[in-house]
Design a protein around this motif. Structure first.
Motif, PDB file in Angstrom:
ATOM      1  N   ARG A 369       0.789  48.223 -42.513  1.00  7.74           N
ATOM      2  CA  ARG A 369       1.406  46.934 -42.891  1.00  7.74           C
ATOM      3  C   ARG A 369       2.620  47.161 -43.789  1.00  7.74           C
ATOM      4  O   ARG A 369       3.658  46.536 -43.636  1.00  7.74           O
ATOM      5  CB  ARG A 369       0.384  46.052 -43.612  1.00  7.74           C
ATOM      6  N   ALA A 372       5.534  48.453 -41.758  1.00  2.16           N
ATOM      7  CA  ALA A 372       6.110  47.363 -40.959  1.00  2.16           C
ATOM      8  C   ALA A 372       6.980  46.484 -41.848  1.00  2.16           C
ATOM      9  O   ALA A 372       8.078  46.074 -41.467  1.00  2.16           O
ATOM     10  CB  ALA A 372       4.994  46.549 -40.308  1.00  2.16           C
ATOM     11  N   TRP A 373       6.450  46.231 -43.052  1.00  4.10           N
ATOM     12  CA  TRP A 373       7.218  45.387 -43.981  1.00  4.10           C
ATOM     13  C   TRP A 373       8.537  46.067 -44.354  1.00  4.10           C
ATOM     14  O   TRP A 373       9.599  45.452 -44.376  1.00  4.10           O
ATOM     15  CB  TRP A 373       6.385  45.119 -45.227  1.00  4.10           C
ATOM     16  N   GLU A 374       8.456  47.384 -44.615  1.00  2.00           N
ATOM     17  CA  GLU A 374       9.661  48.117 -45.014  1.00  2.00           C
ATOM     18  C   GLU A 374      10.699  48.122 -43.895  1.00  2.00           C
ATOM     19  O   GLU A 374      11.890  47.940 -44.135  1.00  2.00           O
ATOM     20  CB  GLU A 374       9.296  49.551 -45.403  1.00  2.00           C
ATOM     21  N   ARG A 375      10.222  48.316 -42.641  1.00  3.31           N
ATOM     22  CA  ARG A 375      11.158  48.303 -41.503  1.00  3.31           C
ATOM     23  C   ARG A 375      11.840  46.951 -41.407  1.00  3.31           C
ATOM     24  O   ARG A 375      13.045  46.857 -41.254  1.00  3.31           O
ATOM     25  CB  ARG A 375      10.405  48.573 -40.203  1.00  3.31           C
ATOM     26  N   GLU A 376      11.032  45.923 -41.516  1.00  4.16           N
ATOM     27  CA  GLU A 376      11.560  44.564 -41.397  1.00  4.16           C
ATOM     28  C   GLU A 376      12.578  44.311 -42.501  1.00  4.16           C
ATOM     29  O   GLU A 376      13.657  43.769 -42.288  1.00  4.16           O
ATOM     30  CB  GLU A 376      10.371  43.580 -41.484  1.00  4.16           C
ATOM     31  N   HIS A 377      12.233  44.787 -43.679  1.00  3.20           N
ATOM     32  CA  HIS A 377      13.083  44.573 -44.838  1.00  3.20           C
ATOM     33  C   HIS A 377      14.422  45.294 -44.657  1.00  3.20           C
ATOM     34  O   HIS A 377      15.488  44.749 -44.913  1.00  3.20           O
ATOM     35  CB  HIS A 377      12.354  45.131 -46.055  1.00  3.20           C
ATOM     36  N   CYS A 378      14.344  46.545 -44.126  1.00  6.17           N
ATOM     37  CA  CYS A 378      15.557  47.337 -43.882  1.00  6.17           C
ATOM     38  C   CYS A 378      16.463  46.646 -42.892  1.00  6.17           C
ATOM     39  O   CYS A 378      17.664  46.577 -43.061  1.00  6.17           O
ATOM     40  CB  CYS A 378      15.177  48.695 -43.309  1.00  6.17           C
ATOM     41  N   LYS A 379      15.857  46.108 -41.799  1.00  5.28           N
ATOM     42  CA  LYS A 379      16.634  45.413 -40.756  1.00  5.28           C
ATOM     43  C   LYS A 379      17.426  44.286 -41.386  1.00  5.28           C
ATOM     44  O   LYS A 379      18.600  44.111 -41.139  1.00  5.28           O
ATOM     45  CB  LYS A 379      15.672  44.836 -39.711  1.00  5.28           C
ATOM     46  N   THR A 380      16.743  43.539 -42.249  1.00  8.23           N
ATOM     47  CA  THR A 380      17.398  42.400 -42.881  1.00  8.23           C
ATOM     48  C   THR A 380      18.567  42.876 -43.738  1.00  8.23           C
ATOM     49  O   THR A 380      19.647  42.310 -43.732  1.00  8.23           O
ATOM     50  CB  THR A 380      16.382  41.646 -43.764  1.00  8.23           C
ATOM     51  N   ASP A 381      18.321  44.002 -44.448  1.00  5.15           N
ATOM     52  CA  ASP A 381      19.388  44.546 -45.292  1.00  5.15           C
ATOM     53  C   ASP A 381      20.589  44.953 -44.449  1.00  5.15           C
ATOM     54  O   ASP A 381      21.734  44.704 -44.790  1.00  5.15           O
ATOM     55  CB  ASP A 381      18.870  45.772 -46.053  1.00  5.15           C
ATOM     56  N   THR A 394       9.635  56.900 -43.448  1.00  4.42           N
ATOM     57  CA  THR A 394       8.266  56.370 -43.358  1.00  4.42           C
ATOM     58  C   THR A 394       7.230  57.300 -43.953  1.00  4.42           C
ATOM     59  O   THR A 394       6.057  57.098 -43.803  1.00  4.42           O
ATOM     60  CB  THR A 394       7.906  56.086 -41.885  1.00  4.42           C
TER      61      THR A 394
END
Ligand code: SF4
Length: 395
Positions: A369, A372-381, A394
């Motif tokens: 989890r 997944a959160w970190e990936r999502e966060h990076c995408k947003t950045d 990772t």
């Protein structure tokens, strides 16, 4: 006309009262009585009709219950081998299927909040409802006044004011209600199924330990006769010796293709069943036969009068018969059943391993989890121009 509600009916006082509480307000209720190797009161169907005017449908939960006992139940075992939380979830799932077939609106149980420590605490009752997938479908008429109103109470299908507010372990109120309803032959409070008894756990444990996929028929066979095991490492031989004529009949009925039935050629005595005996080595058959003879008093008396004399035992299945002569094993040392202390120790050891596995699984889920959160966060950045254009690390 199809029923409006499906009631899980054990035949105990609580489920009987639940049926009366609902039927007395004019609801059409289908009582469903589940059977398995661990609980089965199907023989009372006619009595329920005669005494309480209830039409009870018998439903099979054997496979589901055996799967729970043979594997490690998600919510663990109780004090003995009773997987009460998972059992209730499994039965509610089956009842939900029956409800859908019937076109009924709800499922009811005779549960009373606070009555049983393992499965009738408020938090556990909520968990059971959620995991069984019966949220918004489950009515507990005996303690409904302590719970939030259900959709069928809100819609007016069920009159909430006629539902009860029972609570806790006392039985006095239930007994008064039974008298009020004029119920004859009041059933004793349900003490739990065979899985709550240590004696039975001693029969079931070797099955779940040594048979790779124990069947409903295996657990049924474990319910009667003398249950005897010879364990050598991971190799386990299972013999059941009848205690009486009824057991003799049951063993004959239970015999499967690879089993051997055993009996005495020259004396009266019990029958034994050797599960998968057709695959046993000759010396194992001799050991089993030698101990089997020790349960036949006449054969033992004859062998005592002439020390060293052999006794002839027949072993047969549909493929044929053989006869072997053995000297009785008076000490009954080759085949035995585990003590409750042994079962308990093995159960605790397994529980610790399962607990460790569970923790590992939770930790892995947490890590997944987080990633997944970190990936999502990076995408947003990246999208907002804050990222450095590199994939997130990772590990
Ligand atoms: S006592 Fe037996 S039948 Fe009752 S909930 Fe527990 S496992 Fe299920």
């Amino acid at each position: 006309m199809s029923a409006q509600g499906i009631l899980l009916f054990s035949g105990g006082l609580d489920s009987l009262l639940a049926a009366r509480v609902l039927m007395d307000q004019g609801l059409d209720i289908l009582c469903l009585h589940f059977v398995s190797p661990f609980f089965n009161n199907a023989g009372a169907k006619k009595r329920w009709k005669r005494l309480y005017d209830l039409d009870v449908e018998i439903a099979d939960a054997g496979r589901e219950m055996v799967d729970l006992v043979a594997n490690w139940p998600e919510h663990g075992f109780g004090k003995v081998l009773n997987p009460c939380v998972d059992c209730k979830i499994a039965l509610l799932r089956l009842a939900k299927k029956r409800m859908e077939e019937e076109g009924a609106h709800f499922i009811a149980t005779g549960e009373v909040i606070g009555q049983r420590p393992m499965s009738q605490r408020r938090d556990v009752m909520n968990l059971i409802r959620r995991e069984a997938g019966v949220e918004g479908l489950l009515l507990r008429p005996l303690c409904a006044q302590h719970l939030d109103p259900t959709p069928f109470e809100l819609s007016g299908l069920v009159d909430r004011t006629k539902l009860l507010a029972l609570h806790g372990r006392g039985r006095q109120e239930q007994l008064e209600l039974a008298r009020k309803y004029g119920l004859e032959n009041i059933p004793s409070p349900g003490g739990g199924c065979l899985l709550t008894e240590r004696e039975n756990a001693r029969h079931y444990w070797p099955l779940r330990t040594y048979r790779s996929t124990p069947s409903v028929a295996d657990f049924t066979l474990a319910n009667f006769g003398r249950q005897l095991w010879s364990i050598q490492g991971q190799r386990a031989l299972w013999m059941v010796v009848a205690r009486n004529n009824r057991d003799n009949e049951r063993l004959r009925e239970a015999a499967q293709e690879r089993d051997l039935l055993a009996g005495l050629c020259d004396f009266p005595g019990p029958i034994a069943l050797l599960r998968d005996g057709a695959d046993w080595e000759r010396q194992d058959l001799e050991r089993a036969a030698a101990q089997f003879v020790s349960y036949a008093p006449r054969a033992m008396q004859a062998s005592e009068e002439t020390p060293g004399q052999t006794v002839r035992v027949w072993l047969r299945n549909a493929a044929g018969q053989q006869v072997i002569a053995v000297v009785p094993n008076r000490e009954r040392t080759d085949f035995a059943r585990p003590s409750w202390e042994e079962v308990k120790a093995q159960k605790h050891e397994l529980a610790s391993r399962m607990d460790a596995l569970h923790k590992e699984r939770l930790a892995a889920q947490k890590k997944a989890r987080q990633l997944a959160w970190e990936r999502e966060h990076c995408k947003t950045d990246h999208a907002s121009g804050d990222g450095n254009g590199l994939a997130p690390e990772t590990n």
